[in-house]
Motif scaffolding. Structure first.
Motif, PDB file in Angstrom:
ATOM      1  N   LYS A   1      52.135  33.478  52.600  1.00  7.92           N
ATOM      2  CA  LYS A   1      52.727  32.180  52.280  1.00  7.92           C
ATOM      3  C   LYS A   1      52.114  31.646  50.999  1.00  7.92           C
ATOM      4  N   PHE A   2      52.967  31.136  50.107  1.00 12.45           N
ATOM      5  CA  PHE A   2      52.483  30.519  48.877  1.00 12.45           C
ATOM      6  C   PHE A   2      52.110  29.072  49.154  1.00 12.45           C
ATOM      7  N   TYR A   3      51.041  28.610  48.516  1.00 12.43           N
ATOM      8  CA  TYR A   3      50.693  27.198  48.638  1.00 12.43           C
ATOM      9  C   TYR A   3      50.364  26.663  47.260  1.00 12.43           C
ATOM     10  N   ASP A   4      50.579  25.386  47.066  1.00 15.95           N
ATOM     11  CA  ASP A   4      50.327  24.733  45.790  1.00 15.95           C
ATOM     12  C   ASP A   4      49.020  23.956  45.890  1.00 15.95           C
ATOM     13  N   PRO A   5      47.945  24.428  45.247  1.00 14.60           N
ATOM     14  CA  PRO A   5      46.641  23.752  45.379  1.00 14.60           C
ATOM     15  C   PRO A   5      46.579  22.413  44.658  1.00 14.60           C
ATOM     16  N   GLU A   6      47.654  22.067  43.930  1.00 15.18           N
ATOM     17  CA  GLU A   6      47.659  20.805  43.196  1.00 15.18           C
ATOM     18  C   GLU A   6      48.256  19.664  44.012  1.00 15.18           C
ATOM     19  N   THR A   7      48.705  19.955  45.228  1.00 16.05           N
ATOM     20  CA  THR A   7      49.330  18.907  46.036  1.00 16.05           C
ATOM     21  C   THR A   7      48.570  18.734  47.344  1.00 16.05           C
ATOM     22  N   ILE A  11      47.074  21.752  49.863  1.00 16.42           N
ATOM     23  CA  ILE A  11      45.680  21.793  50.304  1.00 16.42           C
ATOM     24  C   ILE A  11      45.607  21.780  51.827  1.00 16.42           C
ATOM     25  N   ALA A  12      46.438  20.968  52.470  1.00 20.83           N
ATOM     26  CA  ALA A  12      46.459  20.902  53.932  1.00 20.83           C
ATOM     27  C   ALA A  12      46.893  22.245  54.524  1.00 20.83           C
ATOM     28  N   ASP A  13      47.890  22.885  53.901  1.00 18.40           N
ATOM     29  CA  ASP A  13      48.325  24.201  54.370  1.00 18.40           C
ATOM     30  C   ASP A  13      47.187  25.209  54.284  1.00 18.40           C
ATOM     31  N   TYR A  14      46.464  25.167  53.168  1.00 15.99           N
ATOM     32  CA  TYR A  14      45.396  26.141  52.943  1.00 15.99           C
ATOM     33  C   TYR A  14      44.299  26.027  53.993  1.00 15.99           C
ATOM     34  N   GLN A  15      44.045  24.833  54.483  1.00 13.27           N
ATOM     35  CA  GLN A  15      42.971  24.637  55.454  1.00 13.27           C
ATOM     36  C   GLN A  15      43.209  25.405  56.751  1.00 13.27           C
ATOM     37  N   HIS A  16      44.437  25.801  57.022  1.00 14.54           N
ATOM     38  CA  HIS A  16      44.770  26.424  58.301  1.00 14.54           C
ATOM     39  C   HIS A  16      45.291  27.848  58.183  1.00 14.54           C
ATOM     40  N   MET A  17      45.616  28.299  56.989  1.00 12.75           N
ATOM     41  CA  MET A  17      46.263  29.601  56.862  1.00 12.75           C
ATOM     42  C   MET A  17      45.256  30.746  56.821  1.00 12.75           C
ATOM     43  N   HIS A  18      45.694  31.910  57.270  1.00 14.79           N
ATOM     44  CA  HIS A  18      44.907  33.126  57.141  1.00 14.79           C
ATOM     45  C   HIS A  18      44.924  33.579  55.684  1.00 14.79           C
ATOM     46  N   THR A  19      43.785  34.030  55.206  1.00 18.17           N
ATOM     47  CA  THR A  19      43.686  34.535  53.835  1.00 18.17           C
ATOM     48  C   THR A  19      42.804  35.774  53.836  1.00 18.17           C
ATOM     49  N   LEU A  20      42.943  36.581  52.811  1.00 15.53           N
ATOM     50  CA  LEU A  20      42.046  37.714  52.611  1.00 15.53           C
ATOM     51  C   LEU A  20      41.701  37.803  51.137  1.00 15.53           C
ATOM     52  N   GLU A  21      40.423  38.049  50.845  1.00 16.89           N
ATOM     53  CA  GLU A  21      39.983  38.219  49.471  1.00 16.89           C
ATOM     54  C   GLU A  21      39.100  39.460  49.379  1.00 16.89           C
ATOM     55  N   PHE A  22      39.300  40.215  48.324  1.00 12.71           N
ATOM     56  CA  PHE A  22      38.538  41.435  48.094  1.00 12.71           C
ATOM     57  C   PHE A  22      37.988  41.432  46.674  1.00 12.71           C
ATOM     58  N   ASN A  23      36.912  42.168  46.474  1.00 12.28           N
ATOM     59  CA  ASN A  23      36.439  42.491  45.135  1.00 12.28           C
ATOM     60  C   ASN A  23      36.682  43.966  44.867  1.00 12.28           C
ATOM     61  N   LEU A  24      37.127  44.278  43.658  1.00  9.29           N
ATOM     62  CA  LEU A  24      37.380  45.654  43.246  1.00  9.29           C
ATOM     63  C   LEU A  24      36.438  46.010  42.101  1.00  9.29           C
ATOM     64  N   TYR A  25      35.713  47.126  42.257  1.00  6.33           N
ATOM     65  CA  TYR A  25      34.746  47.567  41.259  1.00  6.33           C
ATOM     66  C   TYR A  25      35.235  48.891  40.671  1.00  6.33           C
ATOM     67  N   PRO A  26      35.463  48.970  39.342  1.00  6.67           N
ATOM     68  CA  PRO A  26      36.045  50.177  38.756  1.00  6.67           C
ATOM     69  C   PRO A  26      35.001  51.245  38.452  1.00  6.67           C
ATOM     70  N   ARG A  27      35.356  52.487  38.762  1.00  7.85           N
ATOM     71  CA  ARG A  27      34.495  53.616  38.394  1.00  7.85           C
ATOM     72  C   ARG A  27      34.381  53.713  36.873  1.00  7.85           C
ATOM     73  N   ASP A  28      35.480  53.484  36.170  1.00  8.13           N
ATOM     74  CA  ASP A  28      35.527  53.469  34.710  1.00  8.13           C
ATOM     75  C   ASP A  28      35.445  52.020  34.256  1.00  8.13           C
ATOM     76  N   GLU A  29      34.433  51.687  33.485  1.00  9.49           N
ATOM     77  CA  GLU A  29      34.225  50.290  33.099  1.00  9.49           C
ATOM     78  C   GLU A  29      35.373  49.733  32.262  1.00  9.49           C
ATOM     79  N   HIS A  30      36.232  50.585  31.727  1.00  8.74           N
ATOM     80  CA  HIS A  30      37.361  50.120  30.921  1.00  8.74           C
ATOM     81  C   HIS A  30      38.641  50.000  31.740  1.00  8.74           C
ATOM     82  N   ASN A  31      38.573  50.269  33.007  1.00 11.08           N
ATOM     83  CA  ASN A  31      39.738  50.190  33.873  1.00 11.08           C
ATOM     84  C   ASN A  31      39.990  48.738  34.270  1.00 11.08           C
ATOM     85  N   VAL A  32      41.040  48.140  33.734  1.00  6.37           N
ATOM     86  CA  VAL A  32      41.378  46.746  34.036  1.00  6.37           C
ATOM     87  C   VAL A  32      42.719  46.660  34.770  1.00  6.37           C
ATOM     88  N   THR A  33      43.099  47.747  35.441  1.00  2.80           N
ATOM     89  CA  THR A  33      44.361  47.789  36.171  1.00  2.80           C
ATOM     90  C   THR A  33      44.365  46.782  37.318  1.00  2.80           C
TER      91      THR A  33
END
Length: 268
Positions: A1-7, A11-33
């Motif tokens: 679900k999309f939410y607008d953090p400016e309204t 913000i109220a929607d975000y307080q209750h929704m499921h989210t997932l965040e990951f970090n990606l680390y590249p083997r090649d330091e020039h990989n910006v894919t």
């Protein structure tokens, strides 16, 4: 679900929704894919670059399901990235969900931005994932949210960060250390040495009040310093049963922790 953090509604929607965040680390330091990039869901940052970024994988709107998350991780791994899971408790998913994911190299044990705001300390999630067959590292991060608490100004070290044991600070050496899981999560305290010899784990560290060896059973062991004193070293007999794992934790006089990844008998 999309939410607008400016309204307020967004913000109220975000307080209750499921989210997932990951970090990606590249083997090649020039990989910006970008992986499975969907520009419609960029809600802040350099939105003006969305039409020019290099990306691979599905770009369509899709539900936040186990299958789609696994596809994201697989696509990242196939394109030269290793993937860590950020602040599990903040995501509102359970260890049962996270434990089904494959291809992660680490889990964020604590994130300073959510540690105080949402009690985002994740040892149970981490241990449950280990029990489900994962061999993953434990990382910490301040997420650029330095805590404003009494006494914080007395110690200028950053809270919640990851100590990487690498031969140098070059990209290749740091990446190799991450792949080997030669790192630990800390809110300040430092391990100085950890090694096994003759069935015994030997630990040295900065001055702390407690040192604990956690296992996947209840017989964890710990040492505590008397009032006014500190510990700087400890020895633990290693549990070497086939299905055992163990990890170490130190806690300083501020209550800040440093936590290693889980180790296994076949590593000793």
């Amino acid at each position: 679900k999309f939410y607008d953090p400016e309204t307020p509604e967004g913000i109220a929607d975000y307080q209750h929704m499921h989210t997932l965040e990951f970090n990606l680390y590249p083997r090649d330091e020039h990989n910006v894919t970008h992986i499975c990039f969907d520009k419609d869901f960029v809600i802040h940052g350099e939105k003006w670059r969305c039409d020019t970024v290099k990306s691979v994988g599905r770009k369509d709107h899709r539900a936040l399901t186990l299958e789609n998350v696994q596809e994201f991780i697989d696509t990242a791994n196939a394109n030269g990235f290793i993937v860590s899971l950020n602040h599990p408790r903040h995501s509102f998913y359970t260890p049962a969900f996270f434990g089904k994911l494959r291809g992660l190299f680490a889990v964020e044990l604590f994130n300073q931005g959510t540690y105080y705001l949402a009690d985002d300390y994740n040892p149970q999630t981490y241990d449950d994932m280990i029990r489900m067959g994962h061999r993953i590292g434990a990382i910490g991060a301040d997420d650029n949210h330095r805590a404003l608490i009494d006494g914080d100004e007395e110690d200028i070290r950053p809270w919640a960060h990851t100590i990487v044991i690498a031969d140098s600070l070059s990209h290749d050496d740091v990446f190799r250390a991450l792949e080997k899981k030669d790192f630990y999560a800390t809110q300040g305290p430092r391990f100085e040495e950890i090694y096994a010899e003759g069935g015994v784990a030997h630990l040295a560290f900065e001055k702390v009040k407690y040192v604990i060896m956690h296992t996947n059973f209840r017989h964890y062991r710990m040492f505590s310093a008397p009032n006014g004193e500190f510990l700087t070293e400890a020895k633990f007999p290693l549990p070497l049963e086939e299905k055992e794992f163990f990890r170490f934790e130190i806690i300083d006089s501020y209550g800040r922790r440093a936590v290693t990844r889980a180790y296994f008998p076949d590593e000793c």
